[in-house]
Structures are given as structure tokens and as C-alpha cells.
Write a protein that holds these residues in place. Sequence first.
Motif, PDB file in Angstrom:
ATOM      1  N   TYR A 201     -45.032 -32.608 -21.478  1.00  0.00           N
ATOM      2  CA  TYR A 201     -45.197 -31.985 -20.169  1.00  0.00           C
ATOM      3  C   TYR A 201     -45.987 -32.851 -19.195  1.00  0.00           C
ATOM      4  O   TYR A 201     -46.042 -32.562 -17.995  1.00  0.00           O
ATOM      5  N   GLN A 202     -46.577 -33.929 -19.678  1.00  0.00           N
ATOM      6  CA  GLN A 202     -47.235 -34.885 -18.802  1.00  0.00           C
ATOM      7  C   GLN A 202     -46.240 -35.848 -18.146  1.00  0.00           C
ATOM      8  O   GLN A 202     -46.598 -36.599 -17.254  1.00  0.00           O
ATOM      9  N   ASN A 203     -44.999 -35.786 -18.607  1.00  0.00           N
ATOM     10  CA  ASN A 203     -43.936 -36.641 -18.092  1.00  0.00           C
ATOM     11  C   ASN A 203     -43.099 -35.841 -17.100  1.00  0.00           C
ATOM     12  O   ASN A 203     -42.293 -34.994 -17.499  1.00  0.00           O
ATOM     13  N   GLU A 204     -43.296 -36.067 -15.809  1.00  0.00           N
ATOM     14  CA  GLU A 204     -42.622 -35.267 -14.790  1.00  0.00           C
ATOM     15  C   GLU A 204     -41.106 -35.398 -14.873  1.00  0.00           C
ATOM     16  O   GLU A 204     -40.372 -34.437 -14.627  1.00  0.00           O
ATOM     17  N   GLN A 205     -40.631 -36.585 -15.212  1.00  0.00           N
ATOM     18  CA  GLN A 205     -39.192 -36.787 -15.316  1.00  0.00           C
ATOM     19  C   GLN A 205     -38.614 -35.929 -16.436  1.00  0.00           C
ATOM     20  O   GLN A 205     -37.544 -35.325 -16.286  1.00  0.00           O
ATOM     21  N   TRP A 206     -39.332 -35.866 -17.558  1.00  0.00           N
ATOM     22  CA  TRP A 206     -38.866 -35.047 -18.682  1.00  0.00           C
ATOM     23  C   TRP A 206     -38.885 -33.566 -18.311  1.00  0.00           C
ATOM     24  O   TRP A 206     -37.958 -32.818 -18.647  1.00  0.00           O
ATOM     25  N   VAL A 207     -39.922 -33.118 -17.603  1.00  0.00           N
ATOM     26  CA  VAL A 207     -40.005 -31.710 -17.207  1.00  0.00           C
ATOM     27  C   VAL A 207     -38.825 -31.342 -16.306  1.00  0.00           C
ATOM     28  O   VAL A 207     -38.225 -30.268 -16.459  1.00  0.00           O
ATOM     29  N   GLU A 208     -38.461 -32.220 -15.386  1.00  0.00           N
ATOM     30  CA  GLU A 208     -37.311 -31.953 -14.519  1.00  0.00           C
ATOM     31  C   GLU A 208     -36.026 -31.902 -15.330  1.00  0.00           C
ATOM     32  O   GLU A 208     -35.143 -31.065 -15.075  1.00  0.00           O
ATOM     33  N   TYR A 209     -35.909 -32.805 -16.298  1.00  0.00           N
ATOM     34  CA  TYR A 209     -34.748 -32.792 -17.187  1.00  0.00           C
ATOM     35  C   TYR A 209     -34.668 -31.472 -17.954  1.00  0.00           C
ATOM     36  O   TYR A 209     -33.600 -30.863 -18.073  1.00  0.00           O
ATOM     37  N   LEU A 210     -35.831 -31.014 -18.466  1.00  0.00           N
ATOM     38  CA  LEU A 210     -35.865 -29.760 -19.206  1.00  0.00           C
ATOM     39  C   LEU A 210     -35.457 -28.598 -18.316  1.00  0.00           C
ATOM     40  O   LEU A 210     -34.606 -27.771 -18.702  1.00  0.00           O
ATOM     41  N   LYS A 211     -36.029 -28.503 -17.137  1.00  0.00           N
ATOM     42  CA  LYS A 211     -35.725 -27.389 -16.245  1.00  0.00           C
ATOM     43  C   LYS A 211     -34.243 -27.364 -15.873  1.00  0.00           C
ATOM     44  O   LYS A 211     -33.652 -26.296 -15.721  1.00  0.00           O
ATOM     45  N   ASP A 212     -33.655 -28.534 -15.770  1.00  0.00           N
ATOM     46  CA  ASP A 212     -32.238 -28.602 -15.431  1.00  0.00           C
ATOM     47  C   ASP A 212     -31.370 -28.010 -16.537  1.00  0.00           C
ATOM     48  O   ASP A 212     -30.289 -27.478 -16.268  1.00  0.00           O
ATOM     49  N   ARG A 213     -31.848 -28.097 -17.773  1.00  0.00           N
ATOM     50  CA  ARG A 213     -31.062 -27.597 -18.902  1.00  0.00           C
ATOM     51  C   ARG A 213     -31.311 -26.112 -19.190  1.00  0.00           C
ATOM     52  O   ARG A 213     -30.564 -25.510 -19.965  1.00  0.00           O
ATOM     53  N   ILE A 214     -32.339 -25.527 -18.612  1.00  0.00           N
ATOM     54  CA  ILE A 214     -32.643 -24.116 -18.840  1.00  0.00           C
ATOM     55  C   ILE A 214     -31.984 -23.292 -17.735  1.00  0.00           C
ATOM     56  O   ILE A 214     -32.244 -23.516 -16.563  1.00  0.00           O
ATOM     57  N   PRO A 215     -31.135 -22.343 -18.071  1.00  0.00           N
ATOM     58  CA  PRO A 215     -30.438 -21.586 -17.036  1.00  0.00           C
ATOM     59  C   PRO A 215     -31.346 -20.915 -16.017  1.00  0.00           C
ATOM     60  O   PRO A 215     -30.989 -20.819 -14.838  1.00  0.00           O
ATOM     61  N   VAL A 216     -32.552 -20.440 -16.416  1.00  0.00           N
ATOM     62  CA  VAL A 216     -33.450 -19.812 -15.434  1.00  0.00           C
ATOM     63  C   VAL A 216     -34.324 -20.839 -14.721  1.00  0.00           C
ATOM     64  O   VAL A 216     -35.155 -20.492 -13.877  1.00  0.00           O
ATOM     65  N   LYS A 217     -34.153 -22.121 -15.058  1.00  0.00           N
ATOM     66  CA  LYS A 217     -34.729 -23.255 -14.319  1.00  0.00           C
ATOM     67  C   LYS A 217     -36.248 -23.359 -14.376  1.00  0.00           C
ATOM     68  O   LYS A 217     -36.875 -23.851 -13.428  1.00  0.00           O
ATOM     69  N   ARG A 218     -36.840 -22.955 -15.483  1.00  0.00           N
ATOM     70  CA  ARG A 218     -38.271 -23.176 -15.677  1.00  0.00           C
ATOM     71  C   ARG A 218     -38.585 -23.074 -17.165  1.00  0.00           C
ATOM     72  O   ARG A 218     -37.899 -22.372 -17.911  1.00  0.00           O
ATOM     73  N   PRO A 219     -39.642 -23.761 -17.623  1.00  0.00           N
ATOM     74  CA  PRO A 219     -40.108 -23.574 -18.993  1.00  0.00           C
ATOM     75  C   PRO A 219     -40.716 -22.180 -19.159  1.00  0.00           C
ATOM     76  O   PRO A 219     -40.986 -21.482 -18.177  1.00  0.00           O
ATOM     77  N   GLY A 220     -40.945 -21.788 -20.401  1.00  0.00           N
ATOM     78  CA  GLY A 220     -41.522 -20.483 -20.665  1.00  0.00           C
ATOM     79  C   GLY A 220     -42.980 -20.394 -20.253  1.00  0.00           C
ATOM     80  O   GLY A 220     -43.710 -21.392 -20.239  1.00  0.00           O
ATOM     81  N   GLU A 221     -43.397 -19.182 -19.903  1.00  0.00           N
ATOM     82  CA  GLU A 221     -44.784 -18.874 -19.580  1.00  0.00           C
ATOM     83  C   GLU A 221     -45.287 -17.826 -20.575  1.00  0.00           C
ATOM     84  O   GLU A 221     -44.492 -17.067 -21.137  1.00  0.00           O
ATOM     85  N   PRO A 222     -46.604 -17.756 -20.806  1.00  0.00           N
ATOM     86  CA  PRO A 222     -47.131 -16.801 -21.791  1.00  0.00           C
ATOM     87  C   PRO A 222     -46.607 -15.381 -21.614  1.00  0.00           C
ATOM     88  O   PRO A 222     -46.251 -14.714 -22.597  1.00  0.00           O
ATOM     89  N   ARG A 223     -46.509 -14.928 -20.367  1.00  0.00           N
ATOM     90  CA  ARG A 223     -46.079 -13.552 -20.126  1.00  0.00           C
ATOM     91  C   ARG A 223     -44.654 -13.296 -20.598  1.00  0.00           C
ATOM     92  O   ARG A 223     -44.265 -12.131 -20.817  1.00  0.00           O
ATOM     93  N   ASP A 224     -43.877 -14.350 -20.783  1.00  0.00           N
ATOM     94  CA  ASP A 224     -42.496 -14.182 -21.215  1.00  0.00           C
ATOM     95  C   ASP A 224     -42.396 -13.752 -22.687  1.00  0.00           C
ATOM     96  O   ASP A 224     -41.345 -13.261 -23.106  1.00  0.00           O
ATOM     97  N   LEU A 225     -43.451 -13.955 -23.453  1.00  0.00           N
ATOM     98  CA  LEU A 225     -43.441 -13.613 -24.869  1.00  0.00           C
ATOM     99  C   LEU A 225     -44.093 -12.270 -25.169  1.00  0.00           C
ATOM    100  O   LEU A 225     -43.914 -11.724 -26.262  1.00  0.00           O
ATOM    101  N   GLU A 226     -44.861 -11.751 -24.230  1.00  0.00           N
ATOM    102  CA  GLU A 226     -45.675 -10.566 -24.515  1.00  0.00           C
ATOM    103  C   GLU A 226     -44.819  -9.355 -24.868  1.00  0.00           C
ATOM    104  O   GLU A 226     -45.060  -8.671 -25.877  1.00  0.00           O
ATOM    105  N   GLY A 227     -43.830  -9.063 -24.055  1.00  0.00           N
ATOM    106  CA  GLY A 227     -42.984  -7.904 -24.322  1.00  0.00           C
ATOM    107  C   GLY A 227     -42.202  -8.041 -25.605  1.00  0.00           C
ATOM    108  O   GLY A 227     -42.004  -7.059 -26.334  1.00  0.00           O
ATOM    109  N   ALA A 228     -41.764  -9.261 -25.902  1.00  0.00           N
ATOM    110  CA  ALA A 228     -40.945  -9.477 -27.096  1.00  0.00           C
ATOM    111  C   ALA A 228     -41.721  -9.208 -28.377  1.00  0.00           C
ATOM    112  O   ALA A 228     -41.218  -8.566 -29.305  1.00  0.00           O
TER     113      ALA A 228
END
Length: 260
Positions: A201-228
Motif C-alpha cells: 500500500y506504500q506503492n501508489e501505482q500498485w494501489v491504483e492497479y488494485l482499485k482498477d481490478r476491484i468492481p467497487v473501486k476501492r480496497p476494503g475498510e474495517p467497517r466493511d467486515l463488521e456486519g459480516a
Amino acid sequence: MTNPLFDLTGQTALVTGASRGLGQIFARALANSGADLILTSRNRDDLTSFVAEIEAMGRKATPLALDVRDQGSIERMAAEAEAACGQIHILVNNAGCNVRKPALDVTWDDWNLILDTNLRGSFFVAQQMARRMVPHGYGRIVNVGSVTSVFGYAGLAPYGASRGGIRQLTMSLADDWGKHGITVNCLAPGWFHTKQNTVLYQNEQWVEYLKDRIPVKRPGEPRDLEGAVVFLASESSRYITGQTLLVDGGISTGAMRATV
């Protein structure tokens, strides 16, 4: 809680690997839903500040030492947990590790460290907790997997093997223990920023690559796991067992554009 299907009041949940990262996210979510907690880490002192945080929420928090690579440590922890808290209703089998290397560079010791921690350790912790759940006819076991439980990534061969094993283990244990009122499911996060993968996550180019591959266009956040995790730990999932719930923003769809 206004909805009893998600209310964990009066229940005790054991969360392994709770000194940092996802373990603390899961523990907070369960505490917010009413559960008292048993928190484990290899070094019990690493839990001191988190125990204080949980207690400030009005919940009980019992810190215990646990090395999931040591059978004796698992057995001692289970006995201590039962002695301290009585019935344990929920297990979140979270403790894990990773060594990120190209497959050609993985050593024998790398493989053993990852598989012994993530897969063997998870099984024997679940076994100890299930032995204590069976007499009560009730239990919720949540094995923490990963998007690598169902998807392959270069540089993660032993880690992916361990998480794929968790998925298979979940199905087997669900079949084994369902008759005792115990459900066993796998919660599989996608790409979340944790201490294990900070370098990526310190590599901005990699983060952009990751976001491009995720349909909702962002990495996960802590709140995304709480309900599950609350869902799988509570009465709301009473007829769900042996399943893998992917919380990954959709990256497991393949996330490869077929159009320009």
C-alpha cells in the motif's frame, strides 16, 4: 440492539490473533453487538491496551496467551478460557501469518510456518472449542480465510494453499459438527490494508492497479467486515453452515475488463 437476530448480549466470543489488524476489527464488532470477549495473542502483554478499550465499551475482556503452532499452548488456552468464562459461544479463528515470496524462493521453513499457523493451528483451536461447545448443543465458529481461498495470486503460494485449506476445512467441520448445533463458516476478506501487506500500500501505482481490478473501486475498510462477522456469529445465520462469505468488493469475480 433492536434486532435480536444480531444481538450477542450474554454470549462470549473468543478471537485469536487479537493484538492487531483484522482480529481487533472482528473483536470490536462483536463487542459492539453485546458479546464479552476472550482475546488471544502469542504475547499476552500485547493485548493490554486493547483489553482496556473493550472494557471501556462496557464488555468483559479476558486476555490469554496462545501460540497456535504449539499444541500444548492451544490446550492450555482452551482450559483457561473455559475456567475464566464458562460457556464459549463463538470462535473467530483469526490468527495467521504470511511470507510474501516468489514461489521459486519459498523455503521449507517458510512453508511450515504458514501452513502450521494458518491451517493446522486453526483446526486444533476449532477442535478444542468444539469439544466445549458440543455439551451445550450450540456454537458459532468463524474461520478467517481470504480471497486467496478461491483465487490464485503470484507470490502467495503457501498462503493461498493455507487459505484454500481453510475453506475445505470449514466445509468438513460444518458437516461433522452440525448435528451438535454448531455452525462453521469461513469469512474471506479481500484486499484490506493490514500490517502484513503495508509495503504494497506504500506503492501508489500498485494501489491504483488494485482499485482498477476491484468492481467497487476501492480496497476494503474495517467497517466493511463488521456486519459480516456479526452475521456469521449470531442467530441471523442459524441455517448457514459450511459456506465461504467473500467480503472483497467483487475482486473474486475475476475483475478483468472485456471491453476497452
